[in-house]
Enzyme design. Structure first.
Site, PDB file in Angstrom:
ATOM      1  N   ASP A  73       0.720  -1.715   0.104  1.00  0.00           N
ATOM      2  CA  ASP A  73       0.612   0.185   0.155  1.00  0.00           C
ATOM      3  C   ASP A  73       1.075   1.237  -0.051  1.00  0.00           C
ATOM      4  OD1 ASP A  73       0.762  -0.469   2.109  1.00  0.00           O
ATOM      5  OD2 ASP A  73      -0.682   0.373   3.556  1.00  0.00           O
ATOM      6  N   ASP A 104       9.029   3.628  -1.493  1.00  0.00           N
ATOM      7  CA  ASP A 104       8.516   2.798   0.067  1.00  0.00           C
ATOM      8  C   ASP A 104       7.306   2.049  -0.458  1.00  0.00           C
ATOM      9  OD1 ASP A 104       7.497   2.820   2.483  1.00  0.00           O
ATOM     10  OD2 ASP A 104       6.948   5.385   2.380  1.00  0.00           O
ATOM     11  N   GLU A 139       0.164  -0.995   6.058  1.00  0.00           N
ATOM     12  CA  GLU A 139       0.662  -0.719   6.395  1.00  0.00           C
ATOM     13  C   GLU A 139       1.071   1.659   6.556  1.00  0.00           C
ATOM     14  OE1 GLU A 139       4.696   1.261   8.314  1.00  0.00           O
ATOM     15  OE2 GLU A 139       3.656   1.380   5.725  1.00  0.00           O
ATOM     16  N   GLU A 168      11.878  -1.647   4.020  1.00  0.00           N
ATOM     17  CA  GLU A 168      11.568   0.216   4.509  1.00  0.00           C
ATOM     18  C   GLU A 168      12.581   1.351   4.199  1.00  0.00           C
ATOM     19  OE1 GLU A 168       8.872   1.891   5.096  1.00  0.00           O
ATOM     20  OE2 GLU A 168       7.873   0.012   5.971  1.00  0.00           O
ATOM     21  N   HIS A 353       6.993   9.847   0.543  1.00  0.00           N
ATOM     22  CA  HIS A 353       5.960  10.646   0.438  1.00  0.00           C
ATOM     23  C   HIS A 353       5.549  11.780  -0.085  1.00  0.00           C
ATOM     24  CE1 HIS A 353       4.476   8.153   4.632  1.00  0.00           C
ATOM     25  NE2 HIS A 353       5.117   6.950   3.053  1.00  0.00           N
TER      26      HIS A 353
END
Length: 383
Positions: A73, A104, A139, A168, A353
């Site tokens: 996700d 990520d 997550e 990660e 992000h």
């Protein structure tokens, strides 16, 4: 193998798996693993009031179990107009692969798969041990129906992980800089103060909760929690919201609230933090309520043979000596550490992000080599 890692990453990026939606990402991972002989179990969980989440636990072989863990996700892309390329197209340009989840952590998952393929080919599909992949679709969201639920399922079915590597993105600037061997805890706190509503022209017959709230927050924010220690940064608290919900200029409100988060090291616990917050609040005013939500406890994986294998494998490929760190936010390692030793190592986190998230194509190749070397060293060491 570089091309295969890029191809798998690209195919995963094209699955628009914005948490908690899956869009076929988990089944795609399972399809690659089935070709390598893995027994794949698709696990879906849904608690009341939450979204249904698709997860995967895939295992090959028997004996001591090395687990790769990660998530398919991703967070929303933000303003697509600010992206150079469609965030869900997986465009290759100037040595980079662009797309949401590139770093990520769909890139790491692709490297898991390619590393296992190389390892099995080297072993001629015959080795004394077990490899597993725990992949969740929950997550980046609430983390209610993801890794935690899969771990409970593993325990119920008597499946054991001996060690786990979470993919990660652990490196700030260059591949090989940093291994995460722990994380600080995270505690969300909502403070609500109760006063007495009234007219601003008659403050003596009202009681303004904002006044008390601001005094509480000033004391809470100025409190020095600790100086950190060898492995952990100092604990820090950040106020994230102040709410009154009062649209009238001439009315003293009856309630005022604030929300804050504390990232705390292993010198504290949920209980000790709550006790300190209550002591501070009580010194100002007694009419208030606290709501606390613990989203992760601090943990530390002690240095040993496992961390040495990971570190040496990174150095062998990158010629860097990685720092052992506990910096950053939370990850699913906060759940896994209760079951087995766990470390985190993956790609570079500079663009995660963010708009135009990307990964160096050469880093996918290097990370595959690192993961493959870790597997070889681990099973050779017969831990």
């Amino acid at each position: 193998m570089t091309l295969e890692a890029v191809r798998i990453t690209k195919n995963l990026i094209r699955r628009k798996s914005i948490t908690p939606k899956d869009e076929g990402a988990i089944k795609l991972v399972a399809s690659y693993l089935k070709r390598l002989g893995f027994n794949c179990k698709i696990l879906s969980f849904q608690e009341k009031g939450s979204a249904k989440v698709t997860n995967l636990y895939a295992q090959l072989g028997k004996g001591k179990n090395f687990c790769f863990a990660g998530h398919t996700d991703v967070v929303p892309p933000g303003n697509i107009k600010n992206w150079k390329y469609n965030p869900f197209s997986g465009i290759k340009k100037n040595g980079y692969l662009y797309g949401r989840g590139a770093s990520d952590m769909k890139g790491s998952i692709a490297c898991f798969i390619c590393a296992v393929k190389e390892f099995l080919s080297e072993q001629k599909n015959n080795f004394d041990g077990s490899i597993s992949l725990l992949i969740t679709g929950d997550e980046e969201g609430s983390a209610i129906n993801g890794t935690r639920k899969v771990l409970q399922w593993l325990k119920k079915n008597k499946k054991i992980m001996n060690v786990c590597l979470v993919g990660e993105p652990s490196n700030p600037n260059a591949l090989g800089e940093m291994i995460k061997i722990g994380r600080r805890g995270s505690l969300n706190i909502r403070l609500k103060v109760f006063g007495l509503q009234g007219h601003v022209a008659y403050p003596k017959i009202a009681d303004n909760p904002i006044t008390y709230l601001l005094k509480m927050l000033t004391k809470i924010k100025s409190n020095k929690w600790d100086n950190g220690n060898k492995y952990f940064d100092p604990s820090n608290l950040e106020i994230t919201s102040i709410n009154v919900n009062n649209s009238a200029f001439n009315v003293i409100p009856a309630e005022a609230s604030a929300e804050f988060n504390i990232r705390f090291n292993n010198k504290h616990s949920r209980q000790s933090i709550e006790k300190k917050i209550r002591t501070i609040c009580n010194s100002v005013y007694k009419k208030y309520s606290l709501t606390l939500e613990l989203t992760g406890e601090p943990f530390l994986t002690r240095q040993g043979e496992f961390t040495k294998i990971v570190s040496n494998s990174i150095t062998k490929i990158t010629r860097k000596s990685p720092t052992l760190s506990t910096t950053g936010g939370t990850s699913d390692a906060r759940f896994i550490h209760k079951y087995c030793p766990v470390v985190e190592f993956g790609l570079i986190n500079k663009t995660i992000h963010a708009e135009n998230e990307c990964v160096k194509i050469k880093d996918l190749n290097s990370l595959t080599k690192i993961y493959k070397n870790i597997l070889s060293s681990y099973f050779k060491a017969n831990l």
